[in-house]
Design a protein around this motif. Structure first.
Motif, short mmCIF file in Angstrom:
data_model
loop_
_atom_site.label_atom_id
_atom_site.label_comp_id
_atom_site.label_asym_id
_atom_site.label_seq_id
_atom_site.Cartn_x
_atom_site.Cartn_y
_atom_site.Cartn_z
N ASN A 2 15.09 -10.65 -13.96
CA ASN A 2 15.99 -9.64 -14.19
C ASN A 2 15.26 -9.48 -16.21
O ASN A 2 16.06 -10.16 -17.20
CB ASN A 2 17.36 -9.50 -14.39
N SER A 3 14.12 -8.82 -16.18
CA SER A 3 13.67 -8.74 -17.61
C SER A 3 15.06 -7.53 -18.16
O SER A 3 14.99 -7.59 -19.43
CB SER A 3 12.40 -7.84 -17.05
N TYR A 4 15.44 -6.95 -17.66
CA TYR A 4 16.18 -5.95 -18.51
C TYR A 4 17.29 -6.71 -18.94
O TYR A 4 17.47 -6.57 -19.83
CB TYR A 4 16.73 -4.88 -17.71
N ASN A 5 17.67 -7.31 -18.46
CA ASN A 5 19.15 -8.47 -18.66
C ASN A 5 18.52 -9.45 -20.03
O ASN A 5 19.40 -9.71 -21.10
CB ASN A 5 20.08 -9.80 -17.74
N PHE A 6 17.43 -9.85 -19.90
CA PHE A 6 17.01 -10.86 -20.64
C PHE A 6 16.58 -10.52 -21.79
O PHE A 6 16.89 -10.60 -22.83
CB PHE A 6 15.83 -11.30 -19.95
N ILE A 7 16.02 -8.88 -21.23
CA ILE A 7 15.87 -8.14 -22.66
C ILE A 7 17.65 -7.99 -23.68
O ILE A 7 17.43 -8.20 -24.98
CB ILE A 7 15.06 -7.23 -23.13
N PHE A 8 17.89 -8.02 -22.87
CA PHE A 8 19.03 -6.97 -23.05
C PHE A 8 20.03 -8.24 -23.90
O PHE A 8 20.59 -8.03 -24.88
CB PHE A 8 20.73 -6.19 -22.74
N ILE A 9 19.80 -9.33 -23.10
CA ILE A 9 20.88 -10.71 -24.02
C ILE A 9 20.53 -11.77 -25.53
O ILE A 9 20.76 -11.52 -26.27
CB ILE A 9 20.98 -11.40 -22.86
N ALA A 10 19.23 -11.18 -25.32
CA ALA A 10 18.06 -11.48 -26.59
C ALA A 10 18.91 -10.56 -27.56
O ALA A 10 19.05 -11.05 -29.05
CB ALA A 10 16.96 -11.75 -26.17
N ASP A 97 23.00 -26.96 -18.50
CA ASP A 97 24.35 -26.32 -19.13
C ASP A 97 23.61 -24.59 -19.80
O ASP A 97 23.01 -25.22 -20.59
CB ASP A 97 25.65 -27.02 -19.55
N ASP A 98 23.48 -23.68 -19.47
CA ASP A 98 22.67 -22.85 -20.01
C ASP A 98 23.00 -23.14 -21.40
O ASP A 98 22.95 -22.17 -21.99
CB ASP A 98 22.67 -21.75 -19.50
N ARG A 99 24.04 -22.72 -21.71
CA ARG A 99 25.40 -22.62 -23.51
C ARG A 99 25.17 -23.98 -24.03
O ARG A 99 24.26 -23.19 -24.94
CB ARG A 99 26.65 -22.56 -22.82
N LYS A 100 24.51 -24.84 -23.69
CA LYS A 100 24.32 -25.72 -23.91
C LYS A 100 22.79 -25.70 -24.04
O LYS A 100 22.16 -26.26 -25.51
CB LYS A 100 24.35 -27.20 -23.51
N LYS A 101 22.27 -25.77 -23.88
CA LYS A 101 20.15 -25.16 -23.55
C LYS A 101 19.69 -24.35 -24.52
O LYS A 101 18.99 -24.31 -25.77
CB LYS A 101 19.82 -24.63 -22.55
N PHE A 223 23.99 -16.08 -27.58
CA PHE A 223 22.60 -15.99 -26.29
C PHE A 223 23.43 -16.75 -25.08
O PHE A 223 23.30 -16.42 -24.34
CB PHE A 223 21.81 -16.35 -26.73
N GLY A 224 23.55 -18.25 -25.06
CA GLY A 224 24.10 -18.64 -24.18
C GLY A 224 25.04 -18.98 -23.14
O GLY A 224 25.55 -18.07 -22.12
N LEU A 225 26.15 -17.66 -23.87
CA LEU A 225 27.53 -17.22 -23.21
C LEU A 225 27.36 -16.28 -22.17
O LEU A 225 27.15 -15.83 -21.14
CB LEU A 225 27.97 -16.94 -24.13
N LEU A 226 25.99 -15.12 -22.98
CA LEU A 226 25.95 -13.96 -22.48
C LEU A 226 24.54 -14.26 -21.06
O LEU A 226 24.92 -13.93 -19.96
CB LEU A 226 24.92 -13.00 -22.72
N TRP A 227 23.90 -15.89 -21.68
CA TRP A 227 22.91 -16.16 -20.36
C TRP A 227 23.57 -16.76 -19.42
O TRP A 227 23.48 -16.68 -17.85
CB TRP A 227 21.59 -17.13 -20.96
N HIS A 228 24.80 -17.58 -19.70
CA HIS A 228 25.27 -18.22 -18.23
C HIS A 228 26.46 -17.03 -17.79
O HIS A 228 26.32 -17.30 -16.55
CB HIS A 228 26.12 -18.94 -19.02
N ARG A 229 27.06 -15.45 -18.48
CA ARG A 229 26.97 -15.06 -17.64
C ARG A 229 27.12 -13.79 -16.51
O ARG A 229 27.03 -13.75 -15.81
CB ARG A 229 28.37 -13.80 -18.68
N PHE A 230 25.62 -13.94 -16.99
CA PHE A 230 24.79 -12.82 -17.00
C PHE A 230 23.41 -12.76 -15.70
O PHE A 230 22.86 -12.39 -15.00
CB PHE A 230 24.18 -11.33 -17.50
N LYS A 231 23.09 -14.67 -15.70
CA LYS A 231 21.90 -15.38 -15.25
C LYS A 231 20.60 -14.34 -14.88
O LYS A 231 20.43 -14.70 -13.87
CB LYS A 231 22.48 -15.67 -13.56
N PRO A 232 20.20 -14.26 -15.95
CA PRO A 232 19.02 -13.34 -15.84
C PRO A 232 17.76 -14.01 -14.53
O PRO A 232 16.93 -13.50 -14.61
CB PRO A 232 18.63 -12.67 -17.04
N HIS A 233 17.86 -15.66 -15.37
CA HIS A 233 17.07 -16.50 -13.89
C HIS A 233 17.03 -16.07 -12.53
O HIS A 233 16.01 -17.11 -12.06
CB HIS A 233 16.61 -17.44 -14.68
#
Lengths: 241, 72
Positions: A2-10, A97-101, A223-233
């Motif tokens: 999900n590109s929108y989530n990805f941009i938003f998170i970054a 874990d995306d938070r650790k990554k 970034f890790g917390l948001l990625w873990h929450r929204f999982k844009p991948h």
């Protein structure tokens, strides 16, 4: 993806970390900048140059208030870079874990884009730096950052491509240190002499180093917390007939 | 890929190239504003006066020093 989530998170992670950096700097770093500007004014008076206090005060208000907007811009920039690096390297970073990554990548980014350049070209407060050399100093700092970045990216690619070779993971850090030592020796030094008291310069460097390392780690954490929450991948499911 | 009731579900998981381009543009523009502008950006509207007042430079002044960029 999900590109929108990805941009938003970054961008959100960067902006939040930048605002936190600005807030901390307001109390931790600003006193040193005020002291350094006081020295600049004293030097101007000693040299017989006119000092416009009204203009100076206007600039200081503008500079201090601008710290928050500038922190957000700094965060936008490094958040975007972290996002790009993360989406490309995510599958290669150790941990499930995306938070650790994200924290690992932010730490690597901090080392590459901040700590390594800082060792060669440490931050200076106002009162240090000749305006005539700003072009050269900008070029040196940017080139050093880019070279450090290329070394990290190049060795990371090498490590991934040749990971089947035994003991390579032990060899890579040695090659890294060798290349970093090489660029440290090859790049010219900062051409400006330090004319401000070294106590002030060292205190400024210690404070800014601490807050910038904090900035990168906070950015990686958010970034890790948001990625873990929204999982844009997670794959986009498209229905097709 | 699976088929159910005449529908095919396709999993799409590509590197988001457009998003990367967008982020790269944001990164370059932002880093220029924070780390490098010496009046050039405002000179597009303000002319040569921008190099004297350097409002954008002054606005980012303290973070520029704190982030390790050369300032002046």
């Amino acid at each position: 993806m999900n590109s929108y989530n990805f941009i938003f998170i970054a961008l959100l992670a960067g902006v939040l970390a930048g605002l936190i950096l600005a807030g901390v700097n307001y109390f931790v770093v600003e006193p040193y900048i005020d002291q350094a500007i006081g020295i600049e004014v004293d030097n101007s008076i000693a040299a017989g140059e006119p000092v416009n206090y009204e203009e100076l005060n206007t600039y200081r208000i503008w500079q201090k208030d601008g710290t928050f907007a500038a922190g957000a811009f700094l965060g936008l920039s490094y958040g975007a870079i972290l996002g790009i690096a993360y989406v490309i390297s995510r599958k290669y970073i150790p941990s499930y874990d995306d938070r650790k990554k994200a924290l690992i990548l932010a730490a690597v980014m901090c080392l590459t884009l901040y700590v390594i350049p800082f060792i060669k070209y440490p931050a200076n407060p106002p009162a240090v730096g000749d305006p005539e050399t700003i072009g050269l100093r900008d070029t040196l700092y940017t080139s050093y950052q880019l070279t450090s970045g290329l070394i990290t990216v190049g060795l990371s690619v090498l490590l991934i491509k040749m990971r089947s070779i035994n003991n390579l993971k032990y060899l890579i850090p040695i090659i890294y240190l060798g290349l970093i030592a090489f660029i440290y020796a090859v790049f010219p030094s900062n051409p400006d002499s330090i004319t401000a008291p070294m106590d002030l310069v060292n205190a400024f460097r210690t404070a800014t180093f601490s807050t910038m390392v904090m900035f990168y780690l906070v950015m990686g954490g958010i970034f890790g917390l948001l990625w873990h929450r929204f999982k844009p991948h997670e794959p986009t499911r498209v229905e097709a007939r | 890929m699976s088929s159910q009731h005449g529908l095919r579900l396709i999993q799409k998981d590509q590197t988001p190239k457009l998003a990367i381009v967008v982020l790269a543009i944001v990164a370059i523009l932002s880093i220029y504003i924070v780390g490098y502008d010496q009046g050039q950006l405002f000179s597009l509207a303000q002319g040569n006066d921008a190099y004297q007042s350097m409002w954008l430079h002054e606005f980012t002044h303290d973070i520029r020093h704190a982030a390790g960029f050369p300032c002046h």
